[in-house]
Write a protein that holds these residues in place. Structure first.
Motif, PDB file in Angstrom:
ATOM      1  N   VAL A 178       1.639 -18.383  12.072  1.00 27.98           N
ATOM      2  CA  VAL A 178       0.359 -19.085  12.184  1.00 27.98           C
ATOM      3  C   VAL A 178      -0.664 -18.221  12.917  1.00 27.98           C
ATOM      4  CG1 VAL A 178      -0.824 -21.084  13.193  1.00 27.98           C
ATOM      5  CG2 VAL A 178       1.384 -21.393  12.062  1.00 27.98           C
ATOM      6  N   THR A 188      -9.732 -24.706   6.547  1.00 23.22           N
ATOM      7  CA  THR A 188      -8.426 -24.923   5.949  1.00 23.22           C
ATOM      8  C   THR A 188      -8.557 -25.726   4.656  1.00 23.22           C
ATOM      9  OG1 THR A 188      -6.178 -25.736   6.259  1.00 23.22           O
ATOM     10  CG2 THR A 188      -7.928 -27.008   7.308  1.00 23.22           C
ATOM     11  N   ALA A 202      -4.236 -26.043  11.715  1.00 23.89           N
ATOM     12  CA  ALA A 202      -3.169 -25.265  12.364  1.00 23.89           C
ATOM     13  C   ALA A 202      -2.451 -26.097  13.421  1.00 23.89           C
ATOM     14  CB  ALA A 202      -3.750 -23.993  12.977  1.00 23.89           C
ATOM     15  N   ARG A 253       2.626 -16.119   4.990  1.00 22.70           N
ATOM     16  CA  ARG A 253       1.263 -16.038   5.545  1.00 22.70           C
ATOM     17  C   ARG A 253       0.328 -16.406   4.400  1.00 22.70           C
ATOM     18  NH1 ARG A 253       5.172 -14.296   9.182  1.00 22.70           N
ATOM     19  NH2 ARG A 253       4.290 -12.992  10.834  1.00 22.70           N
ATOM     20  N   ALA A 276      -0.030 -28.369  11.867  1.00 25.00           N
ATOM     21  CA  ALA A 276       1.200 -27.661  11.488  1.00 25.00           C
ATOM     22  C   ALA A 276       2.131 -27.546  12.696  1.00 25.00           C
ATOM     23  CB  ALA A 276       0.870 -26.286  10.916  1.00 25.00           C
ATOM     24  N   THR A 328      -9.509 -26.473  11.534  1.00 20.64           N
ATOM     25  CA  THR A 328      -9.267 -25.040  11.533  1.00 20.64           C
ATOM     26  C   THR A 328     -10.414 -24.428  10.740  1.00 20.64           C
ATOM     27  OG1 THR A 328      -6.881 -25.346  11.630  1.00 20.64           O
ATOM     28  CG2 THR A 328      -7.661 -23.193  10.932  1.00 20.64           C
ATOM     29  N   PHE A 357      -2.137 -24.059   5.757  1.00 18.38           N
ATOM     30  CA  PHE A 357      -0.952 -24.140   6.612  1.00 18.38           C
ATOM     31  C   PHE A 357       0.088 -25.137   6.118  1.00 18.38           C
ATOM     32  CE2 PHE A 357      -4.220 -22.449   9.486  1.00 18.38           C
ATOM     33  CZ  PHE A 357      -3.580 -21.270   9.845  1.00 18.38           C
TER      34      PHE A 357
END
Lengths: 347, 166
Positions: free
Chosen positions: A244, A157, A162, A199, A165, A140, A211
């Protein structure tokens, strides 16, 4: 120039033939194509040996579909990393051997650059510079892409990718693997606003992502720690997916505006998510940005994107055959330039 | 092999991270930490703390190795960070070269170590993470063999220092 692209960075064995970095002549992905042959179609995770078994039939199938012989190929491109080191080694060793045996030039390609090059296989490719959200099971990142061979990672990330996740929340919801399509299907029947999942880093002054917290928030919610209403798995899927894609699109669009570029693109497996595409389109338009996605089948790992990225490296170095390169599992520095992992001396 | 265990209630993600960080300061080459427990239990968070304690630079993000299976970080000693989430069971682990890594030049952390099954042998600190609330986790540590028992003794000291702390 016709380039044969070979991709083995993860679970899929893929080969493709691409003309001039823009036109897909044939693209075959082992785990998605029901091929007749010595391998059953599904390549189990982690088995480097399966890549070895699949490579020749996958390449031959691609050549057959393109109506070409190996002699008509002008150069080879192979994913050198990042990815599973064992799988990468099989692909790079195979490609190097093929290059030697056929006396064709070969270039190593960065997997992330390859994903971005999927955009150039579509009818309306982006103009440089643009910002690309590269979102998959293993990555990500936000890239500021200034040319075919020059890009800078401006966000990434800090914990989970992501796509990871999605896979892990799918596991929590007892859905199958891969998790992305399963969650998308379940989410269609749920409410995006039902559960306010966090978030992470949304207002943080960087383009980094996180995430891991949302995955834990879903686990907590399912266990009943943070829930006072009846459980709706559809609402969990829809609200999770929304959290997400909300962060991804917000940060992506902000990065594009702040980098003063005209376009934003989304690539990688998660870019196949329809809600992600819808929200990115809406937010990009609201900020006066053009938006780009590869077609769904070019979002996930494939050989065509490798050939497209490799074309630009081969074009600059048509006679050079770069056999002296290694596979690598992961990128080291934040601002490490990519995609050319070739040693200085050969460039 | 001699073994001993201790159970501790981590009151927050911060405490789980600090347990890792402080253990990392005393961990050395050849140490093996086998992490087990549910999704969201804090295994990667603990490993991020451990990496900081091992001297891995803060700007090098210690991300989840779920997809790559192994991430290697250079600190005071090398950290081999495995994640077996995608591995279906023992046997497949042979291909990973895990055996060669253990007792080698670095500290080895294995998330989803339960997937090792009977392949999990040798001196080690086993750490299991269990949900005890939204932020709380029951952390059970079991030291096996000399290196495992040394790490367990360190962990007991660290936990002692947490008393009254959140």
């Amino acid at each position: 120039m016709i380039v044969l692209g070979i991709e083995t960075s993860c679970d899929d064995t893929a080969a493709a033939l691409v003309e001039d970095g823009t036109k897909v002549l044939a693209s075959v992905v082992s785990s998605q194509d029901a091929l007749h042959g010595p391998f059953g179609g599904v390549v189990p995770e982690l088995a480097s040996r399966r890549h070895l078994d699949a490579l020749v039939p996958v390449m031959n199938e691609a050549l057959k579909r393109a109506g070409l012989s190996l002699a008509e190929v002008d150069g080879l491109a192979v994913t050198a990393g990042p990815g599973l080191i064992g799988s990468l080694l099989v692909g790079t060793a195979f490609a190097k051997g093929l290059a030697l045996a056929t006396a064709k030039p070969i270039v190593p390609v960065d997997h992330l650059s390859a994903h971005i090059h999927a955009l150039f296989l579509e009818r309306d490719p982006p103009e440089f510079p643009f910002v690309a959200l590269l979102v998959s099971g293993g990555h990500t990142d936000l890239h500021l892409v200034s040319s075919h061979t020059k890009t800078e990672i401006i966000g990434r990330t800090r914990d989970d990718a992501a796509g990871e996740a999605f896979d892990k929340v799918a596991k929590l919801l007892d859905l199958g693997y891969p998790g992305g399509p399963a969650i998308q299907r379940l989410a269609e029947k749920g409410s995006r606003e039902a559960i306010p999942f966090p978030r992470a880093l949304a207002k943080h002054d960087s383009f980094d992502f996180s995430f891991s917290g949302i995955k834990t928030a879903v686990a907590n919610y399912l266990k009943g720690y943070s829930r006072d209403s009846e459980l709706s798995r559809e609402d969990v899927a829809a609200s999770f997916q929304e959290a997400v894609v909300d962060v991804l699109t917000q940060k992506g669009v902000d990065a594009a505006v702040r980098s003063r570029v005209k376009g934003i693109a989304a690539v990688g497996g998660v870019a196949a998510n329809l809600r992600f595409r819808e929200l990115l389109e809406a937010r990009a338009q609201a900020r006066g940005l053009r938006f780009y996605f590869p077609s769904i089948e070019l979002c996930t790992d494939n050989g065509a994107m490798v050939a497209a990225a490799g074309y630009h490296l081969l074009k600059d170095n048509p006679d050079g055959s770069v056999l002296d390169f290694d596979a690598y599992s992961r990128k080291k520095a934040l601002k490490e330039p990519f995609p050319d992992p070739r040693p200085e001396s050969s460039g | 092999m001699r073994d001993e265990a201790v159970t501790f209630l981590s009151r927050s993600p911060g405490q789980t991270f600090r347990l890792g960080e402080m253990l990392g300061r005393s961990a050395g080459a050849g140490d093996f930490l086998a992490l087990t427990g549910e999704l969201g239990g804090g295994k990667t968070l603990f490993t991020q703390g451990l990496a900081l304690g091992l001297g891995v630079p803060e700007e090098e993000y210690v991300t989840s190795p779920t997809f790559t299976i192994l991430n290697i970080h250079r600190g005071r000693v090398t950290l081999y960070h495995y994640d077996l989430f995608r591995i279906s069971g023992p046997g497949e682990t042979v291909e990973l070269g895990l055996e060669e890594q253990l007792f080698g030049d670095g500290v080895t952390v294995v998330e989803w170590a339960e997937r090792l099954g009977s392949d999990m042998t040798g001196e080690r600190l086993e750490i299991n993470f269990e949900f005890a609330g939204e932020r709380e986790r029951t952390i059970t540590m079991r030291g096996l063999g000399k290196s495992g028992l040394r790490l367990l003794a360190e962990a007991k000291d660290i936990i002692g220092g947490f008393r009254g702390d959140t």
